[in-house]
Design a protein around this motif. Structure first.
Motif, short mmCIF file in Angstrom:
data_model
loop_
_atom_site.label_atom_id
_atom_site.label_comp_id
_atom_site.label_asym_id
_atom_site.label_seq_id
_atom_site.Cartn_x
_atom_site.Cartn_y
_atom_site.Cartn_z
N UNK A 72 0.82 -1.21 0.00
CA UNK A 72 0.00 0.00 0.00
C UNK A 72 0.86 1.26 0.00
N UNK A 73 2.05 1.19 0.61
CA UNK A 73 2.94 2.35 0.56
C UNK A 73 3.37 2.66 -0.87
N UNK A 74 3.68 1.60 -1.61
CA UNK A 74 4.05 1.78 -3.01
C UNK A 74 2.91 2.36 -3.82
N UNK A 75 1.70 1.93 -3.51
CA UNK A 75 0.55 2.49 -4.24
C UNK A 75 0.45 3.99 -4.03
N UNK A 76 0.69 4.43 -2.80
CA UNK A 76 0.59 5.86 -2.53
C UNK A 76 1.63 6.66 -3.32
N UNK A 77 2.72 6.00 -3.71
CA UNK A 77 3.75 6.70 -4.48
C UNK A 77 3.37 6.88 -5.94
N UNK A 117 -8.24 1.89 0.56
CA UNK A 117 -7.73 1.51 -0.76
C UNK A 117 -8.81 0.89 -1.65
N UNK A 118 -9.78 0.24 -1.06
CA UNK A 118 -10.90 -0.25 -1.87
C UNK A 118 -11.68 0.93 -2.44
N UNK A 119 -11.92 1.92 -1.58
CA UNK A 119 -12.67 3.10 -2.05
C UNK A 119 -11.88 3.85 -3.11
N UNK A 120 -10.58 3.95 -2.92
CA UNK A 120 -9.75 4.64 -3.93
C UNK A 120 -9.82 3.90 -5.27
N UNK A 121 -9.71 2.57 -5.21
CA UNK A 121 -9.77 1.80 -6.46
C UNK A 121 -11.13 1.92 -7.12
N UNK A 122 -12.17 1.88 -6.30
CA UNK A 122 -13.52 2.07 -6.87
C UNK A 122 -13.69 3.47 -7.43
N UNK A 130 -11.32 -1.13 -16.71
CA UNK A 130 -10.30 -1.88 -17.44
C UNK A 130 -10.61 -1.85 -18.93
N UNK A 131 -9.76 -2.47 -19.70
CA UNK A 131 -9.86 -2.37 -21.16
C UNK A 131 -11.17 -2.95 -21.69
N UNK A 132 -11.70 -3.97 -21.01
CA UNK A 132 -12.92 -4.62 -21.53
C UNK A 132 -14.10 -4.52 -20.57
N UNK A 133 -13.97 -3.71 -19.54
CA UNK A 133 -15.10 -3.51 -18.63
C UNK A 133 -15.30 -4.62 -17.61
N UNK A 134 -14.31 -5.51 -17.48
CA UNK A 134 -14.44 -6.62 -16.54
C UNK A 134 -13.69 -6.41 -15.23
N UNK A 135 -13.26 -5.20 -14.98
CA UNK A 135 -12.47 -4.93 -13.79
C UNK A 135 -13.22 -5.23 -12.51
N UNK A 136 -12.48 -5.71 -11.52
CA UNK A 136 -13.11 -6.05 -10.24
C UNK A 136 -12.23 -5.56 -9.09
N UNK A 137 -12.89 -5.02 -8.09
CA UNK A 137 -12.20 -4.58 -6.87
C UNK A 137 -12.79 -5.36 -5.71
N UNK A 156 -10.86 -15.94 -13.86
CA UNK A 156 -11.86 -14.97 -14.26
C UNK A 156 -11.22 -13.75 -14.94
N UNK A 157 -11.80 -13.25 -16.05
CA UNK A 157 -11.25 -12.03 -16.66
C UNK A 157 -11.24 -10.86 -15.69
N UNK A 158 -10.19 -10.08 -15.71
CA UNK A 158 -10.05 -8.91 -14.85
C UNK A 158 -10.00 -7.65 -15.68
N UNK A 159 -9.24 -6.67 -15.29
CA UNK A 159 -8.22 -6.70 -14.25
C UNK A 159 -8.80 -6.82 -12.85
N UNK A 160 -8.05 -7.51 -12.01
CA UNK A 160 -8.43 -7.67 -10.61
C UNK A 160 -7.57 -6.77 -9.73
N UNK A 161 -8.21 -6.09 -8.81
CA UNK A 161 -7.48 -5.32 -7.81
C UNK A 161 -7.98 -5.80 -6.45
N UNK A 162 -7.12 -6.50 -5.73
CA UNK A 162 -7.52 -7.15 -4.49
C UNK A 162 -6.74 -6.56 -3.32
N UNK A 163 -7.46 -5.98 -2.38
CA UNK A 163 -6.82 -5.42 -1.19
C UNK A 163 -6.76 -6.53 -0.13
#
Lengths: 202, 179
Positions: A72-77, A117-122, A130-137, A156-163
């Motif tokens: 999560x620190x890297x994400x903030x960067x 981080x879930x709220x930020x991703x959402x 994502x490129x095809x609308x299949x993104x999941x958080x 499952x098609x993503x992209x997946x972002x899992x906290x």
């Protein structure tokens, strides 16, 4: 909250031919459970950019899943990378955000406490994007759930972002920076990539 | 201390054609254009986005773009970055980590904010103009200038040099791209 090394063991048990890109303290513990030609240690390649690098790989190699282990620190960067992921993230990209609420690699300094981080991703638009609308958080907070959901995440098609809230109670191995040029070429070799500039858009 | 720039009368020109520049980029086999658009590169970015043989991405910041480009290269694609000199300065750690250190032949078209005014003998509005070349020199990134259609061949030179040395290389664009 999960023990990080247990998360890695579970992932290594299920992983087959996926590329695994890891950074910061994950680079110290992932090698304890995996020695695979498609493991890539991103440490010292640019703070905060492991998932950007992973996205580039996933875009170039749509036939292969790319799993990114970052903190999560890297994400903030590089928080804007969430928006980029929401816009272009391909279906074969899985980002596992290891949430330990500290800059662990540099001494454990705390992160700003209120960031969700879930709220930020959402908010960035990843879910349904994502490129095809299949993104999941999603947020996975216990090991049993991670183990049961892992086959779905890998299929499952993503992209997946899992906290994933994690802690570490083990002594960390020493940091080992070396041979960055060789490291990146070994991954290209493992992917059977030829000379630069060989591919074009279909 | 960086000296105030002197007028550059011998480089005066009116900018390269965006269409011809993109044709050259495609001819050289680039697969992806990763751009943070600015006012000078607008027409080039529009041409890249519209070209059927190029994938066009606009990340939020230049460091992201450099890491995406490195990942694309590792995966076998051939990316080109289109950024401004200010973004180059922002992205130093990513360029060091993903390009210079691991010898990834990242290629960049860098918009030279401040050049147009300086070339007419005006003092630059900020420090972006005078620091651009010294920073590239300090990072040992070779560069040439694209100022008009006569210079479009410098893109092929950058490509050859980046691939031969397996190091980043750049082209600096001094003027706004023309149609």
């Amino acid at each position: 909250m999960m023990e990080r090394l247990d998360v890695f063991r579970a992932l290594a048990d299920s992983r087959t031919d996926e590329i695994v890109v890891m950074t910061m303290t994950a680079t110290l513990q992932w090698p304890l459970v995996s020695d695979h030609p498609l493991d890539f240690d991103f440490l010292a390649f640019g703070m905060g950019h492991a998932s950007d690098f992973g996205m580039g790989l996933a875009l170039a190699r749509p036939e292969r899943k790319v799993i990114v282990l970052k903190g999560d620190g890297g994400l903030l960067m590089s928080l804007g990378s969430l928006v980029t992921l929401a816009q272009y993230g391909p279906e074969n990209l899985i980002v596992l955000l290891l949430e330990n609420r500290t800059y662990e690699m540099v001494g454990g300094q705390p992160l700003p406490a209120r960031a969700d981080f879930v709220a930020l991703a959402n908010g960035a638009g990843i879910h349904g994007g994502g490129a095809t609308g299949n993104g999941k958080v999603e947020r996975i907070a216990d090991l049993k759930t991670f183990q049961s959901e892992l086959p779905r995440l890998l299929d499952e098609p993503g992209p997946h972002f899992v906290v994933m809230p994690v802690l570490n109670t083990y002594e960390l191995p020493a940091v080992h920076h070396s041979d960055h040029a060789g490291r990146i070429r070994r991954l290209r070799d493992a992917l059977a990539v030829g000379e630069p500039g060989a591919t074009t858009k279909e | 201390m960086i000296a105030d720039p002197a007028p550059i009368a011998d480089r005066a020109a009116f900018g390269a054609s965006a269409r011809r520049t993109i044709d050259e980029i495609v001819r050289l086999g680039f697969t992806h254009v990763i751009a943070i658009p600015d006012s000078e590169s607008r027409l080039l970015c529009e041409a890249a986005a519209a070209h059927e043989r190029l994938s066009y991405l606009t990340p939020c910041r230049e460091g992201e773009g450099i890491a995406i480009a490195a990942g694309l290269w590792v995966g076998g694609a051939k990316p080109l970055l289109v950024i401004q000199n200010t973004g180059l300065m922002e992205a130093g750690d990513a360029l060091r980590g993903c390009g210079i250190g691991p010898r990834v032949p990242l290629q960049m078209l860098i918009g030279w904010r401040g050049y147009a005014g300086a070339s007419q003998g005006k003092q630059p509005v900020d420090s972006a103009y005078p620091y651009t070349e010294p920073i590239l020199d300090a990072w040992q990134i070779p560069y040439e200038h694209l100022m008009s259609n006569d210079d479009i061949g410098v893109i092929a030179s950058m490509d050859e040099q980046a691939n031969r040395t397996s190091k980043p290389a750049a082209v600096i664009t001094g003027w706004k791209f023309q149609p």
